[in-house]
Every structure is written in C-alpha cells, then in structure tokens.
Design a protein around this motif. Structure first.
Motif, PDB file in Angstrom:
ATOM      1  N   GLY A  67     103.977  68.975  15.715  1.00  0.00           N
ATOM      2  CA  GLY A  67     105.249  69.517  15.261  1.00  0.00           C
ATOM      3  C   GLY A  67     106.020  68.488  14.469  1.00  0.00           C
ATOM      4  O   GLY A  67     105.685  67.299  14.469  1.00  0.00           O
ATOM      5  N   ILE A  68     107.055  68.964  13.784  1.00  0.00           N
ATOM      6  CA  ILE A  68     107.892  68.100  12.946  1.00  0.00           C
ATOM      7  C   ILE A  68     109.359  68.337  13.298  1.00  0.00           C
ATOM      8  O   ILE A  68     109.795  69.492  13.409  1.00  0.00           O
ATOM      9  CB  ILE A  68     107.685  68.391  11.445  1.00  0.00           C
ATOM     10  CG1 ILE A  68     106.237  68.104  11.024  1.00  0.00           C
ATOM     11  CG2 ILE A  68     108.662  67.578  10.587  1.00  0.00           C
ATOM     12  CD1 ILE A  68     105.905  68.535   9.594  1.00  0.00           C
ATOM     13  N   ILE A  91     102.352  74.587  11.993  1.00  0.00           N
ATOM     14  CA  ILE A  91     102.960  73.921  13.141  1.00  0.00           C
ATOM     15  C   ILE A  91     104.461  74.169  13.144  1.00  0.00           C
ATOM     16  O   ILE A  91     105.053  74.433  12.093  1.00  0.00           O
ATOM     17  CB  ILE A  91     102.664  72.403  13.150  1.00  0.00           C
ATOM     18  CG1 ILE A  91     103.280  71.708  11.937  1.00  0.00           C
ATOM     19  CG2 ILE A  91     101.174  72.136  13.251  1.00  0.00           C
ATOM     20  CD1 ILE A  91     103.261  70.195  12.017  1.00  0.00           C
ATOM     21  N   PRO A  92     105.082  74.092  14.310  1.00  0.00           N
ATOM     22  CA  PRO A  92     106.534  74.321  14.355  1.00  0.00           C
ATOM     23  C   PRO A  92     107.319  73.163  13.741  1.00  0.00           C
ATOM     24  O   PRO A  92     106.969  71.996  13.902  1.00  0.00           O
ATOM     25  CB  PRO A  92     106.836  74.457  15.846  1.00  0.00           C
ATOM     26  CG  PRO A  92     105.704  73.795  16.543  1.00  0.00           C
ATOM     27  CD  PRO A  92     104.512  73.897  15.632  1.00  0.00           C
ATOM     28  N   VAL A  93     108.376  73.535  13.043  1.00  0.00           N
ATOM     29  CA  VAL A  93     109.306  72.571  12.459  1.00  0.00           C
ATOM     30  C   VAL A  93     110.690  72.892  13.011  1.00  0.00           C
ATOM     31  O   VAL A  93     111.130  74.047  12.940  1.00  0.00           O
ATOM     32  CB  VAL A  93     109.313  72.641  10.920  1.00  0.00           C
ATOM     33  CG1 VAL A  93     110.357  71.699  10.333  1.00  0.00           C
ATOM     34  CG2 VAL A  93     107.924  72.337  10.357  1.00  0.00           C
ATOM     35  N   VAL A 116     112.571  79.321   7.669  1.00  0.00           N
ATOM     36  CA  VAL A 116     111.145  79.057   7.882  1.00  0.00           C
ATOM     37  C   VAL A 116     110.909  78.015   8.976  1.00  0.00           C
ATOM     38  O   VAL A 116     109.768  77.607   9.200  1.00  0.00           O
ATOM     39  CB  VAL A 116     110.438  78.657   6.564  1.00  0.00           C
ATOM     40  CG1 VAL A 116     110.444  79.825   5.582  1.00  0.00           C
ATOM     41  CG2 VAL A 116     111.062  77.413   5.957  1.00  0.00           C
ATOM     42  N   CYS A 117     111.972  77.604   9.642  1.00  0.00           N
ATOM     43  CA  CYS A 117     111.851  76.658  10.753  1.00  0.00           C
ATOM     44  C   CYS A 117     111.850  77.424  12.079  1.00  0.00           C
ATOM     45  O   CYS A 117     112.382  78.519  12.181  1.00  0.00           O
ATOM     46  CB  CYS A 117     113.007  75.659  10.740  1.00  0.00           C
ATOM     47  SG  CYS A 117     112.895  74.447   9.409  1.00  0.00           S
ATOM     48  N   ALA A 118     111.263  76.788  13.093  1.00  0.00           N
ATOM     49  CA  ALA A 118     111.227  77.402  14.424  1.00  0.00           C
ATOM     50  C   ALA A 118     112.600  77.403  15.078  1.00  0.00           C
ATOM     51  O   ALA A 118     112.875  78.233  15.941  1.00  0.00           O
ATOM     52  CB  ALA A 118     110.224  76.661  15.300  1.00  0.00           C
ATOM     53  N   GLN A 138     108.780  71.941  24.182  1.00  0.00           N
ATOM     54  CA  GLN A 138     108.769  73.233  24.867  1.00  0.00           C
ATOM     55  C   GLN A 138     107.980  74.272  24.071  1.00  0.00           C
ATOM     56  O   GLN A 138     107.167  75.007  24.627  1.00  0.00           O
ATOM     57  CB  GLN A 138     110.196  73.728  25.099  1.00  0.00           C
ATOM     58  CG  GLN A 138     110.277  74.949  25.972  1.00  0.00           C
ATOM     59  CD  GLN A 138     109.788  74.668  27.387  1.00  0.00           C
ATOM     60  OE1 GLN A 138     110.222  73.720  28.009  1.00  0.00           O
ATOM     61  NE2 GLN A 138     108.879  75.483  27.878  1.00  0.00           N
ATOM     62  N   LEU A 139     108.208  74.327  22.763  1.00  0.00           N
ATOM     63  CA  LEU A 139     107.459  75.274  21.925  1.00  0.00           C
ATOM     64  C   LEU A 139     105.964  75.009  21.965  1.00  0.00           C
ATOM     65  O   LEU A 139     105.158  75.946  22.079  1.00  0.00           O
ATOM     66  CB  LEU A 139     107.947  75.188  20.471  1.00  0.00           C
ATOM     67  CG  LEU A 139     109.267  75.834  20.131  1.00  0.00           C
ATOM     68  CD1 LEU A 139     109.687  75.460  18.717  1.00  0.00           C
ATOM     69  CD2 LEU A 139     109.172  77.341  20.271  1.00  0.00           C
TER      70      LEU A 139
END
Length: 145
Positions: A67-68, A91-93, A116-118, A138-139
């Motif tokens: 993730g980022i 991947i989640p950002v 577009v981000c989580a 957590q994600l």
C-alpha cells in the motif's frame, strides 16, 4: 508488510515552511518516529517536487508494496496524471494531508486523487501519516482474510 510513504512538492520543507500550518518538525525526524510506531512494518519513504517523479514512483513501485500513504501536496488539486497512476495500481492508496484543506483557500478544496484513493485523512498534523499507516494495515489485513 511493506508500505510506501510518498510525499509531493514542498513537503521537504516541513519544519521550516509555515510552522503555524505544518508544524515545526521535519518529515525526516517524524519518519524515524513513524518507524518506531510500526516496527513490524517495512516503511519506505520518497519525496519529490516533480510530478513526473511521483507518477513514475507510483507506476514502478506499486507492485513492490502492499500500500501507499500519499501526500501529493499541491498536486492533489491539479494532477490528473497522479490520479491516473493511482487508478492503474492494484494496491490501496491512502491520501493524507497535514492540514485540514477544507478549512483553507478554496483552490485547495478539490482533490483530483480522492476519488481513486481507498481513503482520505487530513487535519491531524503529522499524525495524519500515522493514521494513514494504521488504515492501510487494516485494509491490507482485511483483504488477506
């Protein structure tokens, strides 16, 4: 777990630039503390003032990280290219901001990257990054279950 902390323009000036808004601590000093808070996570940090460097980092590094945590700085409000790079990742950002940008100048109220981000975390000073790392963990854990 590996997380990339990616900072955009002017965030290299933390501790010097507008301390009333951004605080008096450098990001490098905070990054050491962040690593101490998350000893089980491999944190990596990059900062660039150049939009193309941020896009290239997202494109080239997304497959190497889980993730980022991204503070795109001023590019948050202007960069379709960064938005498109995030959209191309799997991947989640988590978008973070040190200040509450909705309480600032009106041009800061729009983010091209939020959709577009989580998730989005803002207004908690440098602790926004801590919350961003926690949210990513957590994600990622939920995704693995």
């Amino acid at each position: 777990m590996q997380i990339l902390v990616l900072n955009g323009p002017n965030l290299n000036l933390l501790g010097k630039r507008e301390p009333s808004v951004y605080g008096a601590k450098s990001f490098e000093d905070f990054y050491v503390e962040l690593g101490e808070k998350f000893p089980a996570i491999q944190l990596n940090y990059l900062q660039s003032n150049l939009e193309g460097d941020l896009v290239t980092s997202i494109q080239n590094l997304a497959n190497k990280f889980d993730g980022i945590v991204l503070n795109a700085g001023g590019y948050t409000h202007t960069s379709v290219a960064i938005r498109d790079a995030i959209s191309a990742t799997n991947i989640p950002v988590i978008e973070v901001h040190i200040s509450n940008v909705t309480n600032r100048e009106s041009f800061r109220h729009q983010s091209y990257i939020t959709p577009v981000c989580a998730g989005l975390i803002m207004g908690f000073g440098l602790e926004s990054y801590t919350l961003g790392v926690q949210a990513l963990c957590q994600l990622i854990q939920n995704k693995q279950q």
